[in-house]
Design an enzyme around this catalytic site. Structure first.
Site, PDB file in Angstrom:
ATOM      1  N   GLU A 293      -7.483   1.633   3.314  1.00 16.47           N
ATOM      2  CA  GLU A 293      -7.561   2.406   4.548  1.00 16.47           C
ATOM      3  C   GLU A 293      -8.928   2.230   5.217  1.00 16.47           C
ATOM      4  OE1 GLU A 293      -4.069   3.758   2.417  1.00 16.47           O
ATOM      5  OE2 GLU A 293      -6.096   3.310   1.754  1.00 16.47           O
TER       6      GLU A 293
ATOM      7  N   ASP B  51     -11.584  -7.000  21.586  1.00 18.52           N
ATOM      8  CA  ASP B  51     -10.641  -6.953  22.706  1.00 18.52           C
ATOM      9  C   ASP B  51     -11.300  -6.421  23.975  1.00 18.52           C
ATOM     10  OD1 ASP B  51      -8.021  -7.036  24.002  1.00 18.52           O
ATOM     11  OD2 ASP B  51      -8.129  -4.852  23.890  1.00 18.52           O
TER      12      ASP B  51
ATOM     13  N   CYS C 205       0.841  -1.203   0.000  1.00 17.61           N
ATOM     14  CA  CYS C 205       0.000   0.000   0.000  1.00 17.61           C
ATOM     15  C   CYS C 205       0.873   1.250   0.000  1.00 17.61           C
ATOM     16  CB  CYS C 205      -0.889   0.043   1.243  1.00 17.61           C
ATOM     17  SG  CYS C 205      -2.357  -0.960   1.110  1.00 17.61           S
ATOM     18  N   HIS C 206       0.398   2.250  -0.705  1.00 16.76           N
ATOM     19  CA  HIS C 206       1.094   3.530  -0.730  1.00 16.76           C
ATOM     20  C   HIS C 206       0.727   4.350   0.508  1.00 16.76           C
ATOM     21  CE1 HIS C 206       1.128   2.402  -4.982  1.00 16.76           C
ATOM     22  NE2 HIS C 206       2.226   3.119  -5.063  1.00 16.76           N
TER      23      HIS C 206
END
Length: 162
Positions: A114, A128, A78-79
């Site tokens: 993203e 979590d 990924c950029h």
């Protein structure tokens, strides 16, 4: 030799980062969703602020935002992008919490990863924070729902998982 349809391979079939430098910057947006399935009493505890670790949705929102900004550190090809905005929202259902992440940028490549990363990390954070109450939670239905901008144009998922 690599298949010409896969842009993340060089002519010898080795992984490479796609060269986006010749592309023009444009406005881009991606929306992704995920669900954390849990027992109904866990959903109630989340909505009532009764989870011992704190405000589950507030922490998951911040985790998703942070994850969107760090996607290039997590996904090798990924950029790094100048993320302009990240919104992480939740929809509470009887036995799940749906997470939606929207990421906007003006850059040379899209923000689908993203948005997907934001959803995934927000979902993991919910897991979590609730795992001591509910050992049967599952995370699923992580998908791109919409993207706007770029050469391939507008995409909207034509159907739901339901």
């Amino acid at each position: 030799m690599a298949d010409a349809g896969f842009t993340h391979f060089d002519p010898l079939g080795r992984a490479r980062m796609v060269d986006v430098t010749p592309k023009e910057c444009s406005q881009r947006r991606a929306i992704a969703r995920a669900k954390v399935f849990m027992n109904a009493d866990t959903v109630v505890a989340v909505t009532q602020g009764a989870i011992g670790k704190g405000d589950v949705l507030a922490v998951a929102r911040v985790a998703g935002i942070q994850a969107a900004k760090r996607t290039a550190d997590l996904i090798p090809l990924c950029h790094p992008l100048m993320v302009g905005a990240v919104l992480v929202n939740f929809r509470i259902e009887d036995t799940c919490i749906e997470i939606e992440a929207q990421v906007d940028t003006v850059d040379r490549t899209g923000v689908e990863m993203e948005a997907l990363t934001a959803c995934s990390v927000a979902a993991l954070t919910v897991y979590d924070m609730c795992k001591s109450k509910d050992k049967e939670m599952t995370i699923g239905e992580i998908a791109l729902w919409e993207k706007v901008g770029g050469r391939s144009g507008h995409y909207r998922r034509p159907h739901s998982f339901e």
